[in-house]
Design a protein around this motif. Structure first.
Motif, PDB file in Angstrom:
ATOM      1  N   GLY A  83      -6.964  -5.201 -13.375  1.00  0.00           N
ATOM      2  CA  GLY A  83      -5.655  -5.815 -13.608  1.00  0.00           C
ATOM      3  C   GLY A  83      -5.316  -6.797 -12.514  1.00  0.00           C
ATOM      4  N   THR A  84      -4.418  -6.400 -11.632  1.00  0.00           N
ATOM      5  CA  THR A  84      -3.999  -7.284 -10.547  1.00  0.00           C
ATOM      6  C   THR A  84      -4.233  -6.624  -9.204  1.00  0.00           C
ATOM      7  N   THR A  85      -4.439  -7.415  -8.178  1.00  0.00           N
ATOM      8  CA  THR A  85      -4.575  -6.864  -6.834  1.00  0.00           C
ATOM      9  C   THR A  85      -3.185  -6.663  -6.226  1.00  0.00           C
ATOM     10  N   ILE A  86      -3.078  -5.699  -5.320  1.00  0.00           N
ATOM     11  CA  ILE A  86      -1.804  -5.384  -4.699  1.00  0.00           C
ATOM     12  C   ILE A  86      -1.991  -5.164  -3.204  1.00  0.00           C
ATOM     13  N   ASP A  87      -0.889  -5.247  -2.469  1.00  0.00           N
ATOM     14  CA  ASP A  87      -0.917  -5.022  -1.027  1.00  0.00           C
ATOM     15  C   ASP A  87      -0.432  -3.610  -0.750  1.00  0.00           C
ATOM     16  N   LEU A  88      -1.364  -2.661  -0.698  1.00  0.00           N
ATOM     17  CA  LEU A  88      -1.034  -1.253  -0.514  1.00  0.00           C
ATOM     18  C   LEU A  88      -0.709  -0.924   0.934  1.00  0.00           C
ATOM     19  N   PHE A  89      -1.358  -1.640   1.881  1.00  0.00           N
ATOM     20  CA  PHE A  89      -1.186  -1.368   3.311  1.00  0.00           C
ATOM     21  C   PHE A  89      -0.647  -2.627   4.001  1.00  0.00           C
ATOM     22  N   PRO A  90       0.655  -2.897   3.866  1.00  0.00           N
ATOM     23  CA  PRO A  90       1.205  -4.168   4.364  1.00  0.00           C
ATOM     24  C   PRO A  90       1.100  -4.365   5.869  1.00  0.00           C
ATOM     25  N   THR A  93      -3.886  -2.236   9.910  1.00  0.00           N
ATOM     26  CA  THR A  93      -4.247  -1.060  10.710  1.00  0.00           C
ATOM     27  C   THR A  93      -3.155  -0.639  11.695  1.00  0.00           C
ATOM     28  N   SER A  94      -2.090  -1.436  11.805  1.00  0.00           N
ATOM     29  CA  SER A  94      -1.012  -1.108  12.756  1.00  0.00           C
ATOM     30  C   SER A  94       0.070  -0.294  12.060  1.00  0.00           C
ATOM     31  N   PHE A  95      -0.184   1.001  11.875  1.00  0.00           N
ATOM     32  CA  PHE A  95       0.779   1.880  11.228  1.00  0.00           C
ATOM     33  C   PHE A  95       1.887   2.266  12.201  1.00  0.00           C
ATOM     34  N   GLN A  96       3.117   2.327  11.728  1.00  0.00           N
ATOM     35  CA  GLN A  96       4.224   2.808  12.565  1.00  0.00           C
ATOM     36  C   GLN A  96       4.426   4.315  12.413  1.00  0.00           C
ATOM     37  N   PHE A 120      10.538  16.056  12.534  1.00  0.00           N
ATOM     38  CA  PHE A 120       9.726  14.849  12.388  1.00  0.00           C
ATOM     39  C   PHE A 120      10.406  13.870  11.446  1.00  0.00           C
ATOM     40  N   ASP A 121      10.069  12.603  11.606  1.00  0.00           N
ATOM     41  CA  ASP A 121      10.554  11.534  10.733  1.00  0.00           C
ATOM     42  C   ASP A 121       9.352  10.671  10.371  1.00  0.00           C
ATOM     43  N   LEU A 122       8.920  10.746   9.114  1.00  0.00           N
ATOM     44  CA  LEU A 122       7.742   9.999   8.670  1.00  0.00           C
ATOM     45  C   LEU A 122       8.120   8.903   7.672  1.00  0.00           C
ATOM     46  N   SER A 123       9.355   8.431   7.766  1.00  0.00           N
ATOM     47  CA  SER A 123       9.823   7.422   6.821  1.00  0.00           C
ATOM     48  C   SER A 123       9.143   6.067   7.007  1.00  0.00           C
ATOM     49  N   ALA A 124       8.564   5.819   8.188  1.00  0.00           N
ATOM     50  CA  ALA A 124       7.834   4.567   8.381  1.00  0.00           C
ATOM     51  C   ALA A 124       6.459   4.622   7.715  1.00  0.00           C
ATOM     52  N   PHE A 125       5.946   5.833   7.498  1.00  0.00           N
ATOM     53  CA  PHE A 125       4.653   6.019   6.833  1.00  0.00           C
ATOM     54  C   PHE A 125       4.786   5.769   5.336  1.00  0.00           C
ATOM     55  N   TRP A 126       5.799   6.389   4.743  1.00  0.00           N
ATOM     56  CA  TRP A 126       6.110   6.146   3.335  1.00  0.00           C
ATOM     57  C   TRP A 126       7.589   6.333   3.113  1.00  0.00           C
ATOM     58  N   ILE A 144       9.608  -1.871   3.545  1.00  0.00           N
ATOM     59  CA  ILE A 144       8.230  -1.903   4.036  1.00  0.00           C
ATOM     60  C   ILE A 144       7.920  -0.577   4.713  1.00  0.00           C
ATOM     61  N   SER A 145       6.810   0.043   4.322  1.00  0.00           N
ATOM     62  CA  SER A 145       6.298   1.224   5.007  1.00  0.00           C
ATOM     63  C   SER A 145       4.782   1.105   5.059  1.00  0.00           C
ATOM     64  N   ASP A 146       4.138   1.968   5.845  1.00  0.00           N
ATOM     65  CA  ASP A 146       2.684   1.855   6.036  1.00  0.00           C
ATOM     66  C   ASP A 146       1.930   1.894   4.709  1.00  0.00           C
ATOM     67  N   ILE A 147       2.348   2.790   3.812  1.00  0.00           N
ATOM     68  CA  ILE A 147       1.834   2.803   2.442  1.00  0.00           C
ATOM     69  C   ILE A 147       2.948   2.276   1.560  1.00  0.00           C
ATOM     70  N   SER A 148       2.710   1.162   0.887  1.00  0.00           N
ATOM     71  CA  SER A 148       3.756   0.527   0.104  1.00  0.00           C
ATOM     72  C   SER A 148       4.041   1.301  -1.177  1.00  0.00           C
ATOM     73  N   ASP A 149       5.274   1.778  -1.303  1.00  0.00           N
ATOM     74  CA  ASP A 149       5.671   2.466  -2.524  1.00  0.00           C
ATOM     75  C   ASP A 149       5.758   1.488  -3.689  1.00  0.00           C
ATOM     76  N   HIS A 150       6.117   0.252  -3.393  1.00  0.00           N
ATOM     77  CA  HIS A 150       6.143  -0.796  -4.417  1.00  0.00           C
ATOM     78  C   HIS A 150       4.742  -0.962  -5.011  1.00  0.00           C
ATOM     79  N   ALA A 151       3.739  -0.998  -4.132  1.00  0.00           N
ATOM     80  CA  ALA A 151       2.358  -1.142  -4.594  1.00  0.00           C
ATOM     81  C   ALA A 151       1.885   0.102  -5.347  1.00  0.00           C
ATOM     82  N   LEU A 152       2.276   1.290  -4.877  1.00  0.00           N
ATOM     83  CA  LEU A 152       1.894   2.517  -5.582  1.00  0.00           C
ATOM     84  C   LEU A 152       2.451   2.522  -6.998  1.00  0.00           C
ATOM     85  N   GLY A 153       3.684   2.043  -7.143  1.00  0.00           N
ATOM     86  CA  GLY A 153       4.283   1.974  -8.471  1.00  0.00           C
ATOM     87  C   GLY A 153       3.488   1.071  -9.394  1.00  0.00           C
ATOM     88  N   LEU A 154       3.073  -0.086  -8.886  1.00  0.00           N
ATOM     89  CA  LEU A 154       2.270  -1.012  -9.681  1.00  0.00           C
ATOM     90  C   LEU A 154       0.915  -0.399 -10.021  1.00  0.00           C
TER      91      LEU A 154
END
Length: 265
Positions: A83-90, A93-96, A120-126, A144-154
């Motif tokens: 289908g289409t390519t997506i940006d899953l890891f915006p 490698t620099s995860f917050q 713990f607070d992992l909201s920057a991860f997802w 924006i989070s380390d794993i894009s929820d927008h991309a996961l939805g697509l």
């Protein structure tokens, strides 16, 4: 008397908050970190397949690190995307990732000391993106989070879902050596869910051991087209942790410098 009681409670609350401290989980991730699903979508995403560009106005058209044919998993130049390519890891490698909290009461900064992780607070991860189900591959995410929820939805047909985490226990701790964070011992359950008519919930673990961080899932769920295996293999190094040998070396160098200064006198 009433106002004195209120003042006393306020002061006690302020005093207790002074002992709360946090540790950043910002991490440098392996470029080979990936997520894949073999049945419903037959696709995968890997950090190093992207080019580091978010494209125009943050649109999902700039960094093609997912969705690729799972049969090409791990290859530098995979076949045609599904289908289409997506940006899953915006963030590439620099995860917050987020942060851990602890109570620093009683820490002396001398020797090896271990304290419990209190939250713990992992909201920057997802984090949940309201634009997850907007059905627009080229549309920009609203968060924006380390794993894009927008991309996961697509990826998962605009289906609702996301990533959740379990709770801490007594074994989740931080270790300090002479005031330096030298080790994290953390392991909490995680669940990756998608509702495609029926809810699929793949289970795994989010952990930090020493300075090594990992989000790992390798679980199978039954779907209307057969078993679906979701694999998440995201690994890296927590930037804030200084391995104990390095702390010992720094201490030895400091002692040598102090000795040299005394001799020079």
């Amino acid at each position: 008397m009433k106002y004195r009681s209120i003042l006393l409670i306020s002061l006690l609350g302020a005093a207790s908050s002074l002992h709360a401290a946090t540790v950043s989980l910002a991490s440098t991730m392996s470029g080979d970190s990936y997520i894949s699903e073999d049945a419903a979508t037959g696709g995968f995403g890997m950090i190093r397949l992207g080019n580091g560009s978010l494209g125009t106005a943050g649109a999902n058209t700039g960094d093609a690190d997912a969705i690729y044919d799972i049969n090409n998993l791990g290859q530098a130049n995979p076949g045609s995307p599904l289908g289409t390519t997506i940006d899953l890891f915006p963030r590439e490698t620099s995860f917050q990732v987020g942060s851990l909290s602890y109570d620093e009461t009683g820490l002396t900064g001398v020797g090896t000391e271990t304290v419990a992780i209190t939250s713990f607070d992992l909201s920057a991860f997802w984090t949940s993106d309201p634009a997850r189900t907007n059905g627009a591959p080229g549309g920009p995410p609203t968060v924006i989070s380390d794993i894009s929820d927008h991309a996961l939805g697509l990826w998962f047909f605009d289906a609702p879902g996301g990533i959740s985490f379990g709770s801490l226990d007594a074994s989740d701790t931080l270790t300090f050596t002479n005031g330096q964070l030298t080790s994290i011992n953390l392991a909490i359950p995680t669940t990756f869910t998608v509702n495609i008519g029926t809810e699929l919930a793949w289970s795994g673990t989010f952990s930090v051991t020493g300075n090594q961080i990992a989000y790992l899932i390798n679980d199978v769920q039954e779907t209307f087209i057969g078993p679906s295996t979701l694999t998440a293999n995201l690994t890296g190094t927590v930037n804030a942790v200084v391995p104990e040998p390095a702390v010992t070396l720094l201490g030895s160098l400091g002692a040598l410098l102090l000795l040299r200064r005394r001799r020079c006198r």
